[in-house]
Write a protein that holds these residues in place. Structure first.
Motif, PDB file in Angstrom:
ATOM      1  N   ASN A   1      -2.927   5.339  -5.896  1.00 18.53           N
ATOM      2  CA  ASN A   1      -3.795   5.168  -4.727  1.00 18.53           C
ATOM      3  C   ASN A   1      -4.859   6.269  -4.655  1.00 18.53           C
ATOM      4  O   ASN A   1      -4.661   7.375  -5.164  1.00 18.53           O
TER       5      ASN A   1
ATOM      6  N   GLY B   1       0.800  -1.224   0.000  1.00 14.73           N
ATOM      7  CA  GLY B   1       0.000   0.000   0.000  1.00 14.73           C
ATOM      8  C   GLY B   1       0.833   1.274   0.000  1.00 14.73           C
ATOM      9  O   GLY B   1       2.039   1.257   0.281  1.00 14.73           O
TER      10      GLY B   1
ATOM     11  N   ALA C   1     -10.218 -10.645   4.341  1.00 14.10           N
ATOM     12  CA  ALA C   1     -11.631 -10.820   4.703  1.00 14.10           C
ATOM     13  C   ALA C   1     -11.877 -12.198   5.320  1.00 14.10           C
ATOM     14  O   ALA C   1     -12.866 -12.404   6.018  1.00 14.10           O
TER      15      ALA C   1
HETATM   16  P1  NDP Z   1      -3.701   1.478  -0.597  1.00 16.50           P
HETATM   17  O1  NDP Z   1      -4.861   1.125  -1.455  1.00 16.50           O
HETATM   18  O2  NDP Z   1      -2.470   1.975  -1.249  1.00 16.50           O
HETATM   19  O3  NDP Z   1      -3.323   0.234   0.334  1.00 16.50           O
HETATM   20  C1  NDP Z   1      -4.268  -0.687   0.790  1.00 16.50           C
HETATM   21  C2  NDP Z   1      -3.540  -1.955   1.158  1.00 16.50           C
HETATM   22  O4  NDP Z   1      -4.486  -2.922   1.664  1.00 16.50           O
HETATM   23  C3  NDP Z   1      -2.877  -2.629  -0.043  1.00 16.50           C
HETATM   24  O5  NDP Z   1      -1.669  -3.216   0.362  1.00 16.50           O
HETATM   25  C4  NDP Z   1      -3.883  -3.706  -0.448  1.00 16.50           C
HETATM   26  O6  NDP Z   1      -3.311  -4.780  -1.152  1.00 16.50           O
HETATM   27  C5  NDP Z   1      -4.351  -4.137   0.927  1.00 16.50           C
HETATM   28  N1  NDP Z   1      -5.642  -4.806   0.854  1.00 16.50           N
HETATM   29  C6  NDP Z   1      -6.837  -4.270   0.529  1.00 16.50           C
HETATM   30  N2  NDP Z   1      -7.801  -5.206   0.559  1.00 16.50           N
HETATM   31  C7  NDP Z   1      -7.202  -6.382   0.916  1.00 16.50           C
HETATM   32  C8  NDP Z   1      -7.662  -7.720   1.080  1.00 16.50           C
HETATM   33  N3  NDP Z   1      -8.963  -8.050   0.945  1.00 16.50           N
HETATM   34  N4  NDP Z   1      -6.760  -8.666   1.431  1.00 16.50           N
HETATM   35  C9  NDP Z   1      -5.432  -8.348   1.596  1.00 16.50           C
HETATM   36  N5  NDP Z   1      -4.943  -7.092   1.441  1.00 16.50           N
HETATM   37  C10 NDP Z   1      -5.821  -6.122   1.098  1.00 16.50           C
HETATM   38  O7  NDP Z   1      -4.272   2.533   0.435  1.00 16.50           O
HETATM   39  P2  NDP Z   1      -3.560   3.457   1.528  1.00 16.50           P
HETATM   40  O8  NDP Z   1      -2.142   3.131   1.716  1.00 16.50           O
HETATM   41  O9  NDP Z   1      -3.975   4.840   1.236  1.00 16.50           O
HETATM   42  O10 NDP Z   1      -4.380   2.971   2.801  1.00 16.50           O
HETATM   43  C11 NDP Z   1      -3.803   2.192   3.825  1.00 16.50           C
HETATM   44  C12 NDP Z   1      -4.679   2.315   5.044  1.00 16.50           C
HETATM   45  O11 NDP Z   1      -4.785   3.689   5.410  1.00 16.50           O
HETATM   46  C13 NDP Z   1      -6.106   1.812   4.855  1.00 16.50           C
HETATM   47  O12 NDP Z   1      -6.497   1.177   6.051  1.00 16.50           O
HETATM   48  C14 NDP Z   1      -6.916   3.103   4.659  1.00 16.50           C
HETATM   49  O13 NDP Z   1      -8.241   2.951   5.049  1.00 16.50           O
HETATM   50  C15 NDP Z   1      -6.157   4.036   5.587  1.00 16.50           C
HETATM   51  N6  NDP Z   1      -6.310   5.458   5.332  1.00 16.50           N
HETATM   52  C16 NDP Z   1      -5.853   6.017   4.162  1.00 16.50           C
HETATM   53  C17 NDP Z   1      -5.994   7.378   3.946  1.00 16.50           C
HETATM   54  C18 NDP Z   1      -5.532   8.043   2.690  1.00 16.50           C
HETATM   55  O14 NDP Z   1      -5.896   9.199   2.445  1.00 16.50           O
HETATM   56  N7  NDP Z   1      -4.710   7.377   1.875  1.00 16.50           N
HETATM   57  C19 NDP Z   1      -6.639   8.244   4.954  1.00 16.50           C
HETATM   58  C20 NDP Z   1      -7.016   7.566   6.165  1.00 16.50           C
HETATM   59  C21 NDP Z   1      -6.850   6.231   6.339  1.00 16.50           C
HETATM   60  P3  NDP Z   1      -3.207  -4.734  -2.773  1.00 16.50           P
HETATM   61  O15 NDP Z   1      -2.206  -3.667  -3.106  1.00 16.50           O
HETATM   62  O16 NDP Z   1      -2.721  -6.091  -3.141  1.00 16.50           O
HETATM   63  O17 NDP Z   1      -4.580  -4.438  -3.253  1.00 16.50           O
END
Ligand code: NDP
Length: 334
Positions: free
Chosen positions: A208, A10, A61
């Motif tokens: 993202n 992420g 999940a």
């Molecule tokens: P990204 O989409 O870049 O990262 C999300 C991560 O979660 C990825 O590594 C993704 O894997 C993983 N993921 C999602 N669904 C699953 C699943 N079902 N099983 C396994 N892995 C999963 O988002 P961000 O880095 O921005 O977000 C990270 C966290 O920060 C989240 O919890 C988000 O809610 C929170 N957040 C983000 C904000 C923002 O503005 N960016 C603000 C406030 C909170 P893959 O890459 O393989 O899909």
């Protein structure tokens, strides 16, 4: 410390990896595929595998997703849980709710059962768990909770996302209250997170969610007018958000606390576009002529003092953040 970091692919997690390593910790991150794990390792080619490695967790999940990932030798001291879907392209609210809630509770259960050496779990929650968009309080702080209901969660994708973060965070605090584990938790609650992306994981099409507005601006998609800021006028730089996670794992007083992570100034899309226009003259023609801020005069207040006092954060300013983000997006796109 030896830290398990979930969601290693992420946007925020990429910076958590960098800052955990910089501060001398070793990291095992989770990813959904070997391909992603290898890409991340290849971007840290000088780092030995006993400092940085990965395990596969394909779908958070599933309630037993973390059963094996939490086991390690030597064992983990702390866990940082960033994995959760943050996108609005869903068919069903459950696409966001299930991974957020089951992922959080499943992880806490697995740590309690199989990782007794863990003392702290840091959870990436969100300002979405604090924001009451129907009736903003005078001032947001760590006592603020989003009153969203299960029924409201089904109305649209934005509601489903906000509910996913609210219900997952509530479930985590309930687990601590009722489950009597040998660890505590800290939650990191950032609003809009902006900042540089790492080029090895991205293309401009898959950037993202929170950086998409900058991508759209530099690609000329908002030439006819900026989209509204949707009531979220707080922001933080991803590097500050990542450091907040690491400090929340390190600092003992952080245990049992939520942290509102928000920079010292408000943001609107007009502020962002204004910085791009001033700092990147070549991109000026991609932006609309008129840049009017949509922040209301009576905008809600907020208190980020817990983050500066307990986590010792010093927030970056918007200009540095926007400049570095645009540079990183141009590097991805070129
Ligand atoms: P990204 O989409 O870049 O990262 C999300 C991560 O979660 C990825 O590594 C993704 O894997 C993983 N993921 C999602 N669904 C699953 C699943 N079902 N099983 C396994 N892995 C999963 O988002 P961000 O880095 O921005 O977000 C990270 C966290 O920060 C989240 O919890 C988000 O809610 C929170 N957040 C983000 C904000 C923002 O503005 N960016 C603000 C406030 C909170 P893959 O890459 O393989 O899909």
């Amino acid at each position: 410390m030896k830290v398990l970091l979930t969601g290693g692919s992420g946007f925020i997690a990429a910076h958590c990896i960098d800052q955990l390593l910089e501060r001398g910790h070793s990291v095992i991150f989770t990813v959904r595929s070997d391909e992603k794990g290898r890409k991340i390792l290849s971007n840290h080619s000088g780092v030995p595998l006993d400092k940085l490695n990965y395990v596969i967790v394909a779908d958070i999940a599933k309630s037993t997703a973390f059963a094996e990932a939490v086991k390690s030798n030597p064992p983990f001291d702390a866990v940082v849980h960033t994995a959760s879907p943050f996108h609005l392209g869903i068919n069903d609210p459950k696409d966001l709710l299930d991974p957020a809630i089951n992922g959080t509770v499943g992880l806490l259960r697995a740590v309690k059962k199989s990782a007794p050496s863990v003392r702290r779990v840091v959870i990436t929650s969100s300002f979405a768990s604090m924001m009451n968009s129907a009736q903003h309080p005078m001032k947001y702080d760590e006592t603020s909770w989003n009153p969203i209901t299960s029924q409201e969660a089904t109305l649209n994708a934005a509601n489903a996302y906000r509910a996913s973060k609210t219900f997952a965070e509530k479930a985590a605090w309930d687990f601590i209250r009722n489950g009597n584990p040998g660890f505590d938790i800290a939650t990191i609650n950032p609003p809009l997170v902006l900042g540089p992306v790492v080029s090895h994981l991205n293309s401009l099409d898959t950037i993202n969610t929170s950086n998409q507005r900058l991508r759209d601006m530099i690609q000329g998609r908002c030439k006819d007018g900026l989209p509204p800021s949707f009531g979220v006028y707080l922001w933080a730089d991803v590097r500050d958000v990542a450091l907040a996670h690491v400090r929340a794992a390190e600092v003992s007083e952080a245990g049992g606390k939520r942290f509102l992570i928000a920079a010292n100034t408000y943001v609107s899309n007009a502020h962002i576009a204004g910085i791009i226009r001033d700092q990147f003259p070549d991109l000026k023609n991609q932006l609309p002529m008129e840049l009017d801020s949509d922040i209301p005069d009576d905008v809600y207040g907020y208190d980020n003092s817990r983050s500066t006092e307990v986590l010792n954060l010093e927030y970056r300013d918007l200009e540095e953040c926007v400049v570095d983000t645009v540079k990183s997006l141009l590097a991805v796109g070129s």
